[in-house]
Design an enzyme around this catalytic site. Structure first.
Site, mmCIF file in Angstrom:
data_model
loop_
_atom_site.group_PDB
_atom_site.id
_atom_site.type_symbol
_atom_site.label_atom_id
_atom_site.label_comp_id
_atom_site.label_asym_id
_atom_site.label_seq_id
_atom_site.Cartn_x
_atom_site.Cartn_y
_atom_site.Cartn_z
ATOM 1 N N TYR A 1 0.822 -1.212 0.000
ATOM 2 C CA TYR A 1 0.000 0.000 0.000
ATOM 3 C C TYR A 1 0.851 1.256 0.000
ATOM 4 C CZ TYR A 1 -4.293 -2.584 0.474
ATOM 5 O OH TYR A 1 -5.335 -3.395 0.233
ATOM 6 N N GLU B 1 0.355 -30.023 13.246
ATOM 7 C CA GLU B 1 -0.211 -29.284 12.132
ATOM 8 C C GLU B 1 -1.473 -28.517 12.507
ATOM 9 O OE1 GLU B 1 -1.257 -31.627 8.704
ATOM 10 O OE2 GLU B 1 -2.289 -29.961 7.747
#
Lengths: 361, 815
Positions: A96, A194
């Site tokens: 940005y 995980e």
């Protein structure tokens, strides 16, 4: 690794390279290793996979190349200023922020472009983006276990015990784990998990306390910070590392990026990868042995497995055997499928058995 | 049922009644009722057609006389009518001819000539006269001054539509300021709604006639429209040619046969056709014999002492010539026959004649016509078992006796068919064929190729039925070929021209023979193509474009008339980019302005894939879009139009093919031009973008490194594959550094204009021009190399360098 002033110097040196190329009447260019699967090689010395010898050149010879280099010059300036001011920003902020540059040509068209450029700069300068004070958007994952550490924060140093001083959620890994100093620990090993659900199960069952484990939540494809911290546990605390994921090809890649490094960040493998990390499960073998509930492999699963057979990182006897077995049985299972044997099965039976087999406990 | 016929039959005298109303229609009367056929269907169009006919005539007349055309066209309003005046500087028309030329339809010099000209039928200008008199009632006013005469002749005339003859109302001598030429003045009911077509016609005439000067005045123009000459070169003079044998039709051929003074076919062919000499005529006649008479099948003679011995047969047939002469004769014939592998009856007859004469010479005995005929019959019987030995034939009855032809036929069929055919099938094919040969008329086994094919097919289907063995198309063709190639053209003289003229079938055979004979293409000196250069010059003259290309094809033939197609393309510049391209159509240098959609040229343009050539073509077919003009010229001794008004070319495949090839040839040049332009444009765009980005990048890196802004011209030139010219002034020494970063050698032309006198030139020349000095170099710089051009100059002079020899896109000058 580099220090912050080194990082700034490296950036300025790159700009000076461009300057010298201009001055010599030649076309500015930047040479990078080719970032494809076929150009990663096993580094015997460090045991990780890094980029090979093939390179590609970004040259101002074409309009595309010239735009890339112009953006690089602007980004170098921005990063150098950020380091001067001791500020930091996220990758998304960089994207940005480019909108505010006074040059339309230098603005990024997408965040992928700015992310790629920062990676390019990491590779060319040999400085990690953490040292450029660039943060990823996603936060690092969480750690739970018998470890006391000191973290430098904007609000001063904090000393934290990762079991006693934290809530059920655990200790949040900062974006740059190199700001952490280890103070004391009773840990026996590191268990990278995980899924959030399984991590919560282990914590609820008190697995970390019972086995003095540092439970690290990976949260899908692990962030750099998580991988970096895992490597430091291994290197600095000398702890064995095991990785616990679902039993499907996508999860093996999660293990692969922890243990061997990822293709996109192979330039940082020596810094991020933990080649000693071992895979605990779910192994295809376990699906058979524990008769776990399973789903059939989809076409994309099969393709992914076959592509893993060709991936140099998985060309070991262990992985070839497991992957071929999985292709053979045509099944995959999640970590949670262990719950079919009861909620405590994973902590009381499966993990202790597997850890015992692997000689960790 | 009452038939209609009988009803009519009852009414007596109706045919007579009808006959009273039937009378001859004059040609002029016919066209009076059918004006549209000649392009006079409306007042607007009539005016354009009248101008076109008069201008075409004027151009033809001037060119024929070797005069550069200077043509003046004026249209004025006269009350309710328009007056049209056309003047030329042609050779003029004699007093005697003039009324007929303008006052009689179908009077002209070119209809019968195979030569390229604008007018052909002799209708055009007299039709304009007719149209004018019909609509305005005014006679045509014609002035003509033949070259070399002091005064001009003035006529006023109308056409008597009943008789198609001119009716002269004024005929007097007058003075005229042109030294020679013709002026025609017509008044007609008309309007100027077709102004655009009129202007197109005149403009396009100027495009294809760059040697002509044209001027048009009409009420809507403030200034006359003038088209000046682009060349002083007249089109090549054309030669009249005779028709080509490949191009006549049966009706024409019969007419020519009736009209010719030649007696023999050979003479006729050589006299009346182009490209036919003795040898070609013989070739045509041989082919004619083959189709008209058929060939004679040949047979292998029996070997000596075979059953049917030729020698004994011949000697038996000869009586009263004495033993010595008879033997000499019989053996002579037999030996000669045996020397040939195969022999036909005509050949046998020739051998008999030959031997008879020799024996006559040796022995003094006379072998007359009857004896010779008997000998031929006997010999032929010995060879083929064929002859008028009626009794023998009766004896054989329908017994198993096989025809003596069978072994011969078998050998040929066996050779012609594949080895896989089983022997029994070949044998029965041979038997079936031999039976059919036996049934041929006469003894000589004469058969045309068509009949031979029929016989073989017939025999094959018989065998297929009887033996269940198929002789496919290829096998049959091979068998036919085996016999045909061994058959001989007969020695008979072809019929005389008169009898062919009276025999439609014979004439058709002659036509077929003419078409199957290879004959050189017709000569092209009867054509006057514009030539590629002048096609381009014409376009250049009238269209301000960026690019021009033109192509002229070699001459081709259709229907015996040679033709040449030329195409030109102009692209870009002032040509409007919107809408479809402009198509200019020309036939024998005459612009075609009407019926574009019906024209073969339009069809061809539409079916070319123009996207390949860089033009926009919505849907991939149809008229392409873009700033282009395509011009197509067809020159021929006989341009095939779709109608008498000569607006559109007919779809003749040979001409369409050539049009396509010519257009594609020119279009290929357009494509490479457009490709080059596109790559230049990309280069320019790249230059624009890099020329913006790189300085910004240089600024940024100098800012970051805290160093002064680097000089990036070298890098820029290198990136653009450019040639860079950079000035360095060091005290009194001025140097121009030329670097060639392109991948080819560059031949440059560099001029530096200096406001003080330069000295000590490294090389090159210097010219003083009123206080300015032009320093010139022409260096050749290899790819990747550089050159320094230096001189010395005093003070602080001004410089201005200009560089030629390289596209501006490729050049970076840093003065």
């Amino acid at each position: 690794m580099t220090t912050e002033s080194d990082a700034r110097d490296e950036l300025i040196d790159l700009a000076a390279d461009f300057y010298d190329q201009f001055a010599a009447g030649s076309i500015p260019e930047m040479t990078l290793p080719t970032r494809t699967k076929s150009n990663i090689e096993y580094d015997e010395e460090s045991g990780v996979w890094t980029y090979g010898d093939r390179t590609s050149t970004r040259s101002a010879n074409s309009v595309r190349g010239a735009r890339k280099l112009l953006k690089a010059a602007y980004t170098i300036e921005f990063l150098a200023n950020q380091l001067d001011d001791d500020r930091s920003s996220t990758l998304r902020e960089l994207y940005y922020l480019s909108e505010s540059w006074n040059n339309d040509e230098a603005q990024f068209n997408s965040q992928d472009e700015s992310n790629d450029l920062v990676e390019d700069l990491e590779i060319v300068t040999g400085v990690t983006r953490e040292d450029f004070h660039m943060r990823p958007e996603e936060s690092g994952a969480k750690v739970m276990g018998p470890l006391e550490l000191r973290e430098q924060t904007n609000r001063g140093d904090r000393e934290i015990h990762c079991q006693l001083d934290v809530g059920q959620g655990g200790y949040q890994i900062p974006n740059n784990p190199d700001t952490i100093e280890f103070l004391d620990n009773d840990a026996e090993f590191v268990l990278c998990v995980e899924t959030g659900g399984m991590r919560d199960r282990l914590v609820e069952n008190g697995f970390d306390e019972e086995h003095d484990a540092l439970v690290v939540h990976l949260g899908g494809q692990p962030a750099r910070a998580t991988r970096r911290l895992t490597k430091r546990f291994r290197d600095e605390l000398d702890l064995p590392v095991v990785v616990f994921t679902d039993g499907d090809p996508w999860s093996y890649r999660i293990y692969g990026s922890v243990a061997y490094g990822s293709i996109k960040s192979a330039h940082l493998s020596k810094y991020l990868a933990t080649p000693e990390a071992r895979f605990i499960g779910i192994q295809p073998e376990d699906i058979v042995e524990y008769d776990l509930p399973s789903d059939p492999l989809s076409d994309s699963d099969v393709n992914a497995l076959e592509s893993e057979l060709e991936d140099p990182r998985f060309q070991t006897d262990y992985w070839e055997e497991q992957i071929e077995l999985q292709l053979d049985i045509g099944k995959k299972s999640e970590q949670q499928s262990l719950a079919s044997r009861g909620l405590d099965f994973v902590t009381d039976t499966y993990l202790p058995e597997r850890l015992g087999e692997m000689g960790v406990i | 049922m009452t038939s209609f016929q009988s009803t009519i039959g009852d009414e007596e005298g109706i045919a007579e009644e009808l006959a009273e109303g039937q009378r001859e229609i004059s040609i002029a009367e016919f066209f009076e009722k059918n004006k549209h056929m000649l392009g006079f269907d409306s007042g607007a169009r009539g005016l354009v057609t009248a101008v076109k006919e008069a201008v075409d005539n004027a151009l033809d007349a001037t060119e024929e006389a070797g005069i550069l055309p200077d043509i003046y066209v004026e249209i004025t309003e006269v009350g309710d009518y328009y007056r049209l005046v056309i003047e030329d500087n042609g050779p003029g028309i004699t007093k005697e001819q003039l009324p007929k030329v303008f006052g009689k339809l179908l009077y002209g010099s070119r209809f019968h000539a195979r030569e390229q000209s604008r007018g052909q039928q002799g209708i055009g200008i007299s039709a304009a006269v007719l149209y004018s008199q019909l609509t305005s009632g005014q006679p045509a006013k014609i002035t003509s001054r033949p070259k070399g005469q002091s005064r001009a002749q003035y006529f006023e005339l109308i056409i008597d539509t009943d008789t198609n003859e001119p009716e002269i109302s004024a005929d007097e001598e007058t003075t005229w300021d042109r030294p020679h030429g013709t002026r025609i003045e017509l008044e007609m009911e008309a309007n100027m709604r077709a102004r655009q077509q009129l202007h197109d016609y005149v403009k396009h005439t100027a495009v294809v006639n760059p040697h002509a000067r044209l001027e048009l005045r009409e009420p809507g123009l403030d200034e006359p429209l003038k088209f000046e000459r682009a060349t002083d070169e007249l089109p090549a003079e054309t030669e009249e040619i005779r028709p080509h044998p490949h191009g006549v039709e049966l009706g024409t051929l019969i007419k020519m046969l009736e009209a010719t003074e030649s007696y023999s076919v050979s003479g006729f062919l050589q006299e009346e056709f182009t490209r036919v000499g003795k040898k070609t005529a013989d070739g045509v006649i041989d082919n004619f014999r083959d189709v008209y008479y058929g060939r004679e099948l040949s047979w292998s003679p029996p070997r000596a002492h075979d059953d049917g011995d030729v020698a004994s047969a011949v000697s038996e047939a000869v009586a009263n010539k004495g033993a010595e002469a008879t033997t000499a004769f019989a053996e002579g014939v037999a030996e000669t026959v045996e020397n040939d592998d195969r022999v036909t009856r005509s050949e046998l007859a020739a051998i008999v004649d030959d031997v008879a004469e020799t024996v006559e010479g040796d022995t003094g005995k006379t072998f007359g016509g009857t004896v010779r005929e008997n000998a031929v019959d006997a010999g032929w019987r010995a060879i083929t078992g064929r002859g008028d030995a009626d009794d023998e034939e009766a004896d054989s009855g329908d017994g198993p006796d096989e025809s003596p032809l069978v072994p011969d036929v078998y050998a040929l069929v066996d050779e012609a068919t594949s080895t896989r055919k089983d022997d029994a099938a070949v044998q029965s094919m041979a038997e079936a064929l031999a039976r059919r040969f036996e049934n041929l008329d006469g003894d000589a086994f004469r058969v045309t190729r068509d009949d031979l094919e029929r016989l073989v097919a017939d025999a094959a289907s018989f065998v297929a039925e009887q033996r269940d063995a198929t002789f496919g198309e290829t096998a049959r063709e091979n068998v036919v070929e085996a016999f045909w190639s061994r058959a001989r053209t007969v020695p008979d003289d072809p019929p005389k021209v008169k009898s062919i003229a009276g025999d439609r079938d014979a004439a058709a055979d002659l036509l077929e023979a003419m078409r199957t004979t290879d004959i050189l293409a017709p000569p092209t000196d009867c054509l006057a193509p514009i030539t590629a250069e002048l096609v381009e010059a014409g376009l250049r003259k009238e269209y301000d474009a960026d690019f021009y290309a033109a192509a002229t094809r070699d001459a081709e033939v259709h229907g015996g008339d040679p033709f040449i197609v030329e195409a030109g393309i102009a692209y870009g510049g002032e040509i409007p980019a919107e809408g479809s391209v402009e198509l200019l159509r020309f036939a024998n240098r005459v612009p075609l302005v009407y019926q574009r959609g019906a024209c073969a040229t339009t069809d061809v343009i539409k079916q070319i894939g123009w996207r390949n050539y860089g033009l926009d073509q919505p849907g991939g077919s149809g008229m392409p879009n873009g700033p282009a003009v395509i011009s197509i010229h067809v020159a021929s001794t006989n341009v095939p139009f779709t109608s008498e008004s000569k607006d559109a070319l007919a779809n003749v495949p040979e001409i369409e093919d050539e049009i396509e090839l010519a257009v594609r040839e020119a279009a290929r040049e357009l494509k490479s031009y457009l490709n080059k332009r596109r790559s230049m444009q990309q280069r320019r765009e790249k230059q624009d973008v890099l020329g913006r980005i790189l300085p910004e990048m240089a600024d940024k890196v100098s800012e970051v490194t805290g160093r002064p802004r680097p000089d990036i011209d070298g890098a820029l030139a290198r990136i653009m594959n450019n040639v860079s010219v950079e000035r360095e002034v060091n005290g009194e020494t001025v140097s121009l550094v030329v670097e060639n970063h392109s991948d080819v050698n560059e031949q440059l032309d560099i001029t530096d204009i200096v406001s003080a006198e330069p000295t000590d030139l490294s090389d090159g020349t210097v010219v003083d021009m009123d206080g300015e000095w032009f320093v010139q170099w022409k260096p050749e710089i290899p790819s990747g190399d550089e050159r320094e051009l230096t001189y010395a100059v005093d003070g602080d002079p001004e410089f201005e360098v200009s560089v030629g020899g390289v596209e501006t896109e490729k050049l970076t000058v840093n003065d």
